[in-house]
Scaffold this motif. Sequence first.
Motif, mmCIF file in Angstrom:
data_model
loop_
_atom_site.group_PDB
_atom_site.id
_atom_site.type_symbol
_atom_site.label_atom_id
_atom_site.label_comp_id
_atom_site.label_asym_id
_atom_site.label_seq_id
_atom_site.Cartn_x
_atom_site.Cartn_y
_atom_site.Cartn_z
ATOM 1 N N ALA A 106 0.825 -1.208 0.000
ATOM 2 C CA ALA A 106 0.000 0.000 0.000
ATOM 3 C C ALA A 106 0.864 1.265 0.000
ATOM 4 O O ALA A 106 0.556 2.236 -0.694
ATOM 5 C CB ALA A 106 -0.933 -0.007 1.209
ATOM 6 N N CYS A 107 1.954 1.241 0.759
ATOM 7 C CA CYS A 107 2.857 2.389 0.789
ATOM 8 C C CYS A 107 3.519 2.609 -0.563
ATOM 9 O O CYS A 107 3.651 3.748 -1.022
ATOM 10 C CB CYS A 107 3.916 2.211 1.876
ATOM 11 S SG CYS A 107 3.312 2.490 3.541
ATOM 12 N N LEU A 108 3.918 1.536 -1.207
ATOM 13 C CA LEU A 108 4.547 1.685 -2.520
ATOM 14 C C LEU A 108 3.537 2.133 -3.574
ATOM 15 O O LEU A 108 3.879 2.888 -4.490
ATOM 16 C CB LEU A 108 5.231 0.384 -2.926
ATOM 17 C CG LEU A 108 6.454 0.024 -2.077
ATOM 18 C CD1 LEU A 108 7.029 -1.313 -2.533
ATOM 19 C CD2 LEU A 108 7.509 1.103 -2.134
ATOM 20 N N LEU A 109 2.289 1.713 -3.433
ATOM 21 C CA LEU A 109 1.244 2.198 -4.331
ATOM 22 C C LEU A 109 1.003 3.691 -4.119
ATOM 23 O O LEU A 109 0.853 4.451 -5.079
ATOM 24 C CB LEU A 109 -0.049 1.408 -4.110
ATOM 25 C CG LEU A 109 -1.233 1.783 -4.986
ATOM 26 C CD1 LEU A 109 -0.907 1.490 -6.456
ATOM 27 C CD2 LEU A 109 -2.467 1.010 -4.568
ATOM 28 N N LEU A 110 0.988 4.115 -2.856
ATOM 29 C CA LEU A 110 0.842 5.538 -2.552
ATOM 30 C C LEU A 110 2.015 6.333 -3.120
ATOM 31 O O LEU A 110 1.841 7.455 -3.612
ATOM 32 C CB LEU A 110 0.730 5.752 -1.045
ATOM 33 C CG LEU A 110 0.605 7.187 -0.565
ATOM 34 C CD1 LEU A 110 -0.682 7.813 -1.086
ATOM 35 C CD2 LEU A 110 0.654 7.238 0.951
ATOM 36 N N THR A 111 3.206 5.767 -3.073
ATOM 37 C CA THR A 111 4.379 6.419 -3.653
ATOM 38 C C THR A 111 4.184 6.659 -5.146
ATOM 39 O O THR A 111 4.444 7.755 -5.646
ATOM 40 C CB THR A 111 5.636 5.550 -3.427
ATOM 41 O OG1 THR A 111 5.841 5.401 -2.031
ATOM 42 C CG2 THR A 111 6.859 6.156 -4.065
ATOM 43 N N ALA A 112 3.726 5.638 -5.834
ATOM 44 C CA ALA A 112 3.515 5.771 -7.275
ATOM 45 C C ALA A 112 2.461 6.826 -7.589
ATOM 46 O O ALA A 112 2.633 7.643 -8.506
ATOM 47 C CB ALA A 112 3.109 4.423 -7.864
ATOM 48 N N VAL A 113 1.381 6.852 -6.817
ATOM 49 C CA VAL A 113 0.318 7.830 -7.046
ATOM 50 C C VAL A 113 0.822 9.246 -6.782
ATOM 51 O O VAL A 113 0.561 10.169 -7.562
ATOM 52 C CB VAL A 113 -0.915 7.493 -6.172
ATOM 53 C CG1 VAL A 113 -1.921 8.618 -6.186
ATOM 54 C CG2 VAL A 113 -1.555 6.201 -6.634
ATOM 55 N N CYS A 114 1.557 9.433 -5.687
ATOM 56 C CA CYS A 114 2.064 10.761 -5.354
ATOM 57 C C CYS A 114 3.023 11.279 -6.413
ATOM 58 O O CYS A 114 2.952 12.451 -6.814
ATOM 59 C CB CYS A 114 2.752 10.743 -3.989
ATOM 60 S SG CYS A 114 1.599 10.685 -2.620
ATOM 61 N N PHE A 115 3.925 10.429 -6.884
ATOM 62 C CA PHE A 115 4.863 10.879 -7.909
ATOM 63 C C PHE A 115 4.151 11.115 -9.248
ATOM 64 O O PHE A 115 4.531 12.018 -9.997
ATOM 65 C CB PHE A 115 6.017 9.904 -8.069
ATOM 66 C CG PHE A 115 7.071 10.075 -7.010
ATOM 67 C CD1 PHE A 115 7.708 11.283 -6.837
ATOM 68 C CD2 PHE A 115 7.413 9.030 -6.180
ATOM 69 C CE1 PHE A 115 8.672 11.462 -5.866
ATOM 70 C CE2 PHE A 115 8.376 9.193 -5.196
ATOM 71 C CZ PHE A 115 9.007 10.406 -5.034
ATOM 72 N N ALA A 116 3.122 10.350 -9.540
ATOM 73 C CA ALA A 116 2.357 10.594 -10.764
ATOM 74 C C ALA A 116 1.645 11.942 -10.694
ATOM 75 O O ALA A 116 1.639 12.700 -11.677
ATOM 76 C CB ALA A 116 1.348 9.466 -10.983
#
Length: 73
Positions: free
Chosen positions: A25-35
């Motif tokens: 979930a944290c890595l998914l949030l990372t991808a969303v934030c950088f996108a």
Amino acid sequence: MTEPASSARPVAVAIRYLAIIAGGACLLLTAVCFAIACQIFIQTGVFAQSYAMVGSISGVLGILALKLASVWK
């Protein structure tokens, strides 16, 4: 009598799976934030520092959670 180690086994497995879920979930949030940060930069030319910081912190926490899951026995 039951062994204390036998009752701890399901708890260890539960902690390991929760760490895997939290790390993902944290890595998914990372991808969303950088996108979102990239999209804001492309559209406005302004660097979205808040999204980049949240993405970086989330990425570190995700990696730590996945590392915990791999080490936890």
